[in-house]
Design a protein around this motif. Sequence first.
Motif, PDB file in Angstrom:
ATOM      1  N   ASN A   1      88.501  90.753  85.319  1.00 44.01           N
ATOM      2  CA  ASN A   1      89.821  90.636  84.698  1.00 44.01           C
ATOM      3  C   ASN A   1      90.540  89.387  85.183  1.00 44.01           C
ATOM      4  OD1 ASN A   1      89.664  92.908  83.089  1.00 44.01           O
ATOM      5  ND2 ASN A   1      90.537  94.270  84.648  1.00 44.01           N
ATOM      6  N   GLU A   2      90.425  89.124  86.474  1.00 43.28           N
ATOM      7  CA  GLU A   2      91.031  87.919  87.041  1.00 43.28           C
ATOM      8  C   GLU A   2      90.387  86.665  86.457  1.00 43.28           C
ATOM      9  OE1 GLU A   2      90.261  86.199  91.234  1.00 43.28           O
ATOM     10  OE2 GLU A   2      92.063  87.438  91.469  1.00 43.28           O
ATOM     11  N   ILE A   3      89.071  86.712  86.318  1.00 44.79           N
ATOM     12  CA  ILE A   3      88.343  85.577  85.742  1.00 44.79           C
ATOM     13  C   ILE A   3      88.800  85.338  84.311  1.00 44.79           C
ATOM     14  CG2 ILE A   3      86.054  84.780  84.997  1.00 44.79           C
ATOM     15  CD1 ILE A   3      84.952  86.481  87.416  1.00 44.79           C
ATOM     16  N   LEU A   4      88.904  86.418  83.549  1.00 47.56           N
ATOM     17  CA  LEU A   4      89.296  86.303  82.136  1.00 47.56           C
ATOM     18  C   LEU A   4      90.699  85.733  81.996  1.00 47.56           C
ATOM     19  CD1 LEU A   4      88.433  86.946  79.214  1.00 47.56           C
ATOM     20  CD2 LEU A   4      89.448  89.210  79.508  1.00 47.56           C
ATOM     21  N   ASN A   5      91.586  86.133  82.887  1.00 49.56           N
ATOM     22  CA  ASN A   5      92.989  85.730  82.777  1.00 49.56           C
ATOM     23  C   ASN A   5      93.272  84.346  83.363  1.00 49.56           C
ATOM     24  OD1 ASN A   5      93.733  88.167  81.541  1.00 49.56           O
ATOM     25  ND2 ASN A   5      94.005  89.188  83.519  1.00 49.56           N
ATOM     26  N   SER A   6      92.385  83.865  84.251  1.00 48.40           N
ATOM     27  CA  SER A   6      92.671  82.612  84.956  1.00 48.40           C
ATOM     28  C   SER A   6      91.853  81.424  84.472  1.00 48.40           C
ATOM     29  CB  SER A   6      92.441  82.798  86.462  1.00 48.40           C
ATOM     30  OG  SER A   6      93.262  83.817  86.982  1.00 48.40           O
ATOM     31  N   ALA A   7      90.677  81.684  83.906  1.00 52.60           N
ATOM     32  CA  ALA A   7      89.790  80.578  83.529  1.00 52.60           C
ATOM     33  C   ALA A   7      90.161  80.033  82.157  1.00 52.60           C
ATOM     34  CB  ALA A   7      88.339  81.056  83.522  1.00 52.60           C
ATOM     35  N   SER A   8      90.095  78.708  82.016  1.00 48.36           N
ATOM     36  CA  SER A   8      90.393  78.097  80.714  1.00 48.36           C
ATOM     37  C   SER A   8      89.245  78.285  79.729  1.00 48.36           C
ATOM     38  CB  SER A   8      90.692  76.607  80.887  1.00 48.36           C
ATOM     39  OG  SER A   8      89.572  75.937  81.465  1.00 48.36           O
ATOM     40  N   ALA A   9      88.000  78.297  80.251  1.00 40.01           N
ATOM     41  CA  ALA A   9      86.824  78.498  79.397  1.00 40.01           C
ATOM     42  C   ALA A   9      85.743  79.198  80.200  1.00 40.01           C
ATOM     43  CB  ALA A   9      86.308  77.174  78.855  1.00 40.01           C
ATOM     44  N   ILE A  10      85.102  80.173  79.573  1.00 34.83           N
ATOM     45  CA  ILE A  10      84.063  80.965  80.241  1.00 34.83           C
ATOM     46  C   ILE A  10      82.815  80.950  79.377  1.00 34.83           C
ATOM     47  CG2 ILE A  10      83.407  83.248  81.107  1.00 34.83           C
ATOM     48  CD1 ILE A  10      86.483  83.847  81.247  1.00 34.83           C
ATOM     49  N   PHE A  11      81.692  80.577  79.967  1.00 30.26           N
ATOM     50  CA  PHE A  11      80.399  80.666  79.284  1.00 30.26           C
ATOM     51  C   PHE A  11      79.685  81.883  79.864  1.00 30.26           C
ATOM     52  CE2 PHE A  11      76.031  78.421  78.598  1.00 30.26           C
ATOM     53  CZ  PHE A  11      75.725  79.335  77.602  1.00 30.26           C
ATOM     54  N   ASP A  12      79.614  82.945  79.081  1.00 32.27           N
ATOM     55  CA  ASP A  12      79.102  84.242  79.526  1.00 32.27           C
ATOM     56  C   ASP A  12      77.650  84.405  79.074  1.00 32.27           C
ATOM     57  OD1 ASP A  12      78.634  86.866  80.165  1.00 32.27           O
ATOM     58  OD2 ASP A  12      80.150  87.707  78.816  1.00 32.27           O
ATOM     59  N   THR A  13      76.693  84.133  79.969  1.00 35.21           N
ATOM     60  CA  THR A  13      75.278  84.244  79.600  1.00 35.21           C
ATOM     61  C   THR A  13      74.745  85.662  79.744  1.00 35.21           C
ATOM     62  OG1 THR A  13      74.333  83.808  81.811  1.00 35.21           O
ATOM     63  CG2 THR A  13      74.952  81.883  80.474  1.00 35.21           C
ATOM     64  N   ARG A  14      75.572  86.584  80.258  1.00 34.97           N
ATOM     65  CA  ARG A  14      75.114  87.955  80.534  1.00 34.97           C
ATOM     66  C   ARG A  14      75.839  89.005  79.693  1.00 34.97           C
ATOM     67  NH1 ARG A  14      70.281  87.859  83.436  1.00 34.97           N
ATOM     68  NH2 ARG A  14      70.419  86.316  85.099  1.00 34.97           N
ATOM     69  N   ASN A  15      76.667  88.582  78.748  1.00 38.08           N
ATOM     70  CA  ASN A  15      77.396  89.495  77.863  1.00 38.08           C
ATOM     71  C   ASN A  15      78.305  90.447  78.631  1.00 38.08           C
ATOM     72  OD1 ASN A  15      78.002  90.275  75.195  1.00 38.08           O
ATOM     73  ND2 ASN A  15      76.671  92.062  75.341  1.00 38.08           N
ATOM     74  N   VAL A  16      78.921  89.938  79.693  1.00 41.04           N
ATOM     75  CA  VAL A  16      79.852  90.749  80.486  1.00 41.04           C
ATOM     76  C   VAL A  16      81.043  91.181  79.634  1.00 41.04           C
ATOM     77  CG1 VAL A  16      81.486  90.682  82.409  1.00 41.04           C
ATOM     78  CG2 VAL A  16      79.206  89.711  82.687  1.00 41.04           C
ATOM     79  N   PHE A  17      81.593  90.237  78.867  1.00 39.93           N
ATOM     80  CA  PHE A  17      82.809  90.518  78.109  1.00 39.93           C
ATOM     81  C   PHE A  17      82.528  91.028  76.710  1.00 39.93           C
ATOM     82  CE2 PHE A  17      84.144  87.234  81.198  1.00 39.93           C
ATOM     83  CZ  PHE A  17      85.092  87.992  81.873  1.00 39.93           C
ATOM     84  N   GLU A  18      81.262  91.013  76.290  1.00 43.36           N
ATOM     85  CA  GLU A  18      80.866  91.440  74.954  1.00 43.36           C
ATOM     86  C   GLU A  18      81.611  90.615  73.892  1.00 43.36           C
ATOM     87  OE1 GLU A  18      81.408  95.667  74.862  1.00 43.36           O
ATOM     88  OE2 GLU A  18      79.700  96.014  76.208  1.00 43.36           O
ATOM     89  N   LYS A  19      81.463  90.988  72.657  1.00 43.96           N
ATOM     90  CA  LYS A  19      82.096  90.222  71.563  1.00 43.96           C
ATOM     91  C   LYS A  19      83.478  90.800  71.306  1.00 43.96           C
ATOM     92  CE  LYS A  19      81.845  87.297  68.014  1.00 43.96           C
ATOM     93  NZ  LYS A  19      81.675  85.854  68.148  1.00 43.96           N
ATOM     94  N   ASP A  20      84.512  89.970  71.543  1.00 38.66           N
ATOM     95  CA  ASP A  20      85.884  90.422  71.331  1.00 38.66           C
ATOM     96  C   ASP A  20      86.707  89.222  70.867  1.00 38.66           C
ATOM     97  OD1 ASP A  20      88.519  91.299  71.478  1.00 38.66           O
ATOM     98  OD2 ASP A  20      88.129  92.575  73.212  1.00 38.66           O
ATOM     99  N   ALA A  21      87.233  89.307  69.694  1.00 46.28           N
ATOM    100  CA  ALA A  21      87.974  88.176  69.122  1.00 46.28           C
ATOM    101  C   ALA A  21      89.181  87.793  69.970  1.00 46.28           C
ATOM    102  CB  ALA A  21      88.421  88.513  67.703  1.00 46.28           C
ATOM    103  N   SER A  22      89.702  88.748  70.748  1.00 47.54           N
ATOM    104  CA  SER A  22      90.876  88.457  71.576  1.00 47.54           C
ATOM    105  C   SER A  22      90.527  87.572  72.765  1.00 47.54           C
ATOM    106  CB  SER A  22      91.500  89.759  72.068  1.00 47.54           C
ATOM    107  OG  SER A  22      90.632  90.452  72.953  1.00 47.54           O
TER     108      SER A  22
END
Length: 447
Positions: free
Chosen positions: A419-440
């Motif tokens: 959650n901290e990563i999602l809220n603080s990072a400007s761009a995330i390249f997720d090679t493990r599908n941690v966040f799944e597909k979410d338009a938000s």
Amino acid sequence: MTTTANVQLNDLAQQLIEKLETKNATIGVVGLGYVGLPLAVEKAKAGYNVIGFDVQEEKVAKVNKGENYIGDVLPEDLENLVFSGRLSATADYSFIKEVDALAICVPTPLDIYKHPNMKYVESSAKAIAQNFTKGTLVVLESTTYPGTTEELIKPILEESGLVCGEDFFLAYSPERVDPGNKQFKTKNTPKVVGGITPECTKVAATMYRNVLEGEIHEVSSPSVAEMEKILENTFRNINIALANEMAILCNKMGIDVWEVIDAAATKPYGFMPFYPGPGLGGHCIPIDPWYLTWKAREYNYHTKLIETAGEINDSMPDFVVQRCAEILNNQGKALKDSNILVLGVAYKRDIDDYRESPVLPILERLDASGAQWNVVDPYVKQFKLNGKINYTAENTDPELLRNADLVLIATDHSEFRYNEILNSASAIFDTRNVFEKDASHNNVFSL
């Protein structure tokens, strides 16, 4: 399944089986790494006196102090066994003469030509041949090519003057270790055993039945056992390559590969889901199929499917870095001089093992592109890259995240604060599908 229930045993075999069944046998384990130490611990917990052998004095000293260094071993188990006198370690291979049964659990790496490097297995066999006595059981557990036990180990051991199947017993039983697996450990994973002779198989199977809870599956020869281990990991290698190739194609077509796999997995038959990632890691899946490729040349056969799968999986670090460049480019930034925060260097989730990790070639390619990088890994405190020791941060903090042009999730450790990563990072390249597909999640990019 081959069975040895009615095998006629000679006196030495009967004596050894009686020792094994009454727990009066002393068992040796050669190699105290990810396979050998957990096996030594299980044998000692089963009631045997166990001697571990390793050429690395540091490992020997740690074991004798009861200091654990393998994630799949409970520290309290090791400590209790050492201090109760059940388990000890030594670098002096002359103590092999004191053991009744031996398991060889040493590395079998590839050389730069992807040919098997058997120097550790060969040196272990020579040390055993110089020290073992009549009536000893020797089991090779290291993953290798079909024929190793009969063509390499047996002749070396017989240089002692002892005859296999009469004076000593020799078998192959492939290790099945999945670091970090919460359900299947050394204790409860089924074991395959194949001996040079039916007597060899029976003696080896007796030892494992008195140590392990999993089924002991007897096969007709060491070669069958060696080949089945290669098949296990080749199966996974090829199917992961298919998933990786699908990920590359889906990316080009603007399709979510994870959603595709989830949809296919609803079929109750004929499909088993495998998932893409940044590449293959660990000592087994990326390496084992090449043993078979090498051995197949002896029979003038070219393993086309295996080699193609290997090429696809080996190319994934290049694809990952290419995607990093694309993601940055879309934000008006270049890969050169960018700050990349890499999450995870271990080859899979929640373990400290970075052997053959695909993150290493990714870091090499980032270096070659002129990017700056930092690595965060709560399990791996330091790692070696091109001969240089690199240190990791234990976890992310807001400053690290804010300073990164791109956060690359390479290993999906459960300890990361997503959650901290999602809220603080400007761009995330997720090679493990941690966040799944979410338009938000408009700052998250997938394979």
